[in-house]
Design a protein around this motif. Structure first.
Motif, short mmCIF file in Angstrom:
data_model
loop_
_atom_site.label_atom_id
_atom_site.label_comp_id
_atom_site.label_asym_id
_atom_site.label_seq_id
_atom_site.Cartn_x
_atom_site.Cartn_y
_atom_site.Cartn_z
N ARG A 193 0.83 -1.22 0.00
CA ARG A 193 0.00 0.00 0.00
C ARG A 193 0.86 1.27 0.00
N GLY A 194 1.94 1.23 -0.80
CA GLY A 194 2.80 2.39 -0.95
C GLY A 194 3.86 2.55 0.13
N ILE A 195 3.92 1.64 1.07
CA ILE A 195 4.91 1.71 2.15
C ILE A 195 5.92 0.58 1.95
N ARG A 196 7.21 0.93 1.97
CA ARG A 196 8.26 -0.09 1.89
C ARG A 196 8.36 -0.77 3.24
N VAL A 197 8.09 -2.07 3.26
CA VAL A 197 8.05 -2.83 4.50
C VAL A 197 9.18 -3.86 4.50
N PRO A 198 10.17 -3.69 5.40
CA PRO A 198 11.19 -4.74 5.52
C PRO A 198 10.53 -6.04 5.97
N ILE A 199 10.90 -7.15 5.33
CA ILE A 199 10.33 -8.45 5.63
C ILE A 199 11.45 -9.37 6.14
N VAL A 200 11.20 -10.04 7.25
CA VAL A 200 12.17 -10.97 7.81
C VAL A 200 11.53 -12.36 7.85
N ASP A 201 12.19 -13.32 7.22
CA ASP A 201 11.74 -14.71 7.30
C ASP A 201 12.32 -15.28 8.60
N MET A 202 11.45 -15.57 9.56
CA MET A 202 11.90 -15.99 10.88
C MET A 202 12.65 -17.33 10.85
N ARG A 203 12.32 -18.22 9.89
CA ARG A 203 13.07 -19.47 9.78
C ARG A 203 14.53 -19.18 9.44
N LYS A 204 14.74 -18.26 8.51
CA LYS A 204 16.12 -17.88 8.16
C LYS A 204 16.80 -17.18 9.33
N ARG A 205 16.09 -16.27 9.97
CA ARG A 205 16.68 -15.51 11.08
C ARG A 205 17.16 -16.44 12.20
N PHE A 206 16.40 -17.51 12.45
CA PHE A 206 16.75 -18.43 13.54
C PHE A 206 17.46 -19.69 13.06
N SER A 207 17.88 -19.70 11.79
CA SER A 207 18.60 -20.85 11.21
C SER A 207 17.83 -22.15 11.41
N LEU A 208 16.56 -22.14 11.03
CA LEU A 208 15.69 -23.32 11.22
C LEU A 208 15.44 -24.06 9.91
N GLY A 209 16.31 -23.90 8.95
CA GLY A 209 16.15 -24.60 7.68
C GLY A 209 15.42 -23.77 6.67
N SER A 210 15.20 -24.37 5.53
CA SER A 210 14.55 -23.66 4.43
C SER A 210 13.08 -23.42 4.73
N PRO A 211 12.59 -22.22 4.39
CA PRO A 211 11.18 -21.95 4.62
C PRO A 211 10.29 -22.78 3.70
N VAL A 212 9.13 -23.10 4.20
CA VAL A 212 8.12 -23.81 3.41
C VAL A 212 6.92 -22.88 3.34
N PHE A 213 6.51 -22.53 2.12
CA PHE A 213 5.38 -21.63 1.95
C PHE A 213 4.15 -22.45 1.56
N ASP A 214 3.17 -22.47 2.47
CA ASP A 214 1.94 -23.20 2.20
C ASP A 214 0.76 -22.38 2.73
N GLU A 215 -0.41 -23.00 2.82
CA GLU A 215 -1.61 -22.26 3.23
C GLU A 215 -1.55 -21.78 4.68
#
Length: 151
Positions: free
Chosen positions: A58-80
């Motif tokens: 919505r016009g705002i640049r939002v930094p996004i952090v993948d918490m799995r990566k941040r905590f070294s918990l393996g590759s993220p899985v994107f599902d429902e």
């Protein structure tokens, strides 16, 4: 000697609990601006670059952090179940990608014990304590500390 939680931060009054793998974490509900399913979030963001960690929402640049990566918990899985928690951290809008949302819990400070030893990509500074709700526990995160280097 009485055990206490991380002396720097008292536990929040209410937490949003979320899943990362098989572990459940909780963050201060007062920091939560909105919760979005990952697919809906990606569709609404004009640009979404998880490698670069930025979305245009919505016009705002939002930094996004993948918490799995941040905590070294393996590759993220994107599902429902994958969700984005949009947060307000000291006037900045930020988002975190998590495996799923669990619930909102009220905190009884008497039921918060010292944090477990940090493992993986977690740091002890990220942990407030272990909150017990009924039959299970939630690791309480100091989300400000977790995201301090993300902006």
């Amino acid at each position: 000697m009485k055990k206490t939680t991380n002396a720097k931060r008292p536990p929040p009054d209410e937490v949003l609990a979320f899943m990362l793998g098989s572990d459940e974490y909780g963050i201060d509900m007062q920091r939560v601006q909105e919760i979005r399913g990952f697919t809906a979030f990606a569709q609404e963001a004009h640009e979404l670059d998880l490698d670069g960690g930025v979305a245009n929402l919505r016009g705002i640049r939002v930094p996004i952090v993948d918490m799995r990566k941040r905590f070294s918990l393996g590759s993220p899985v994107f599902d429902e179940s994958t969700s984005v928690i949009v947060l307000n951290i000291d006037g900045r809008t930020m988002g975190v990608v998590v495996d799923g949302i669990s619930d909102v819990h009220r905190i009884d400070p008497k039921r918060v014990t010292p944090p477990p030893r940090a493992r993986g990509g977690l740091k002890n500074d990220y942990l407030i304590g272990l909150g017990t709700f009924g039959p299970h526990s939630v690791t309480l995160l100091a989300i400000d500390e977790v995201l301090a280097t993300a902006a």
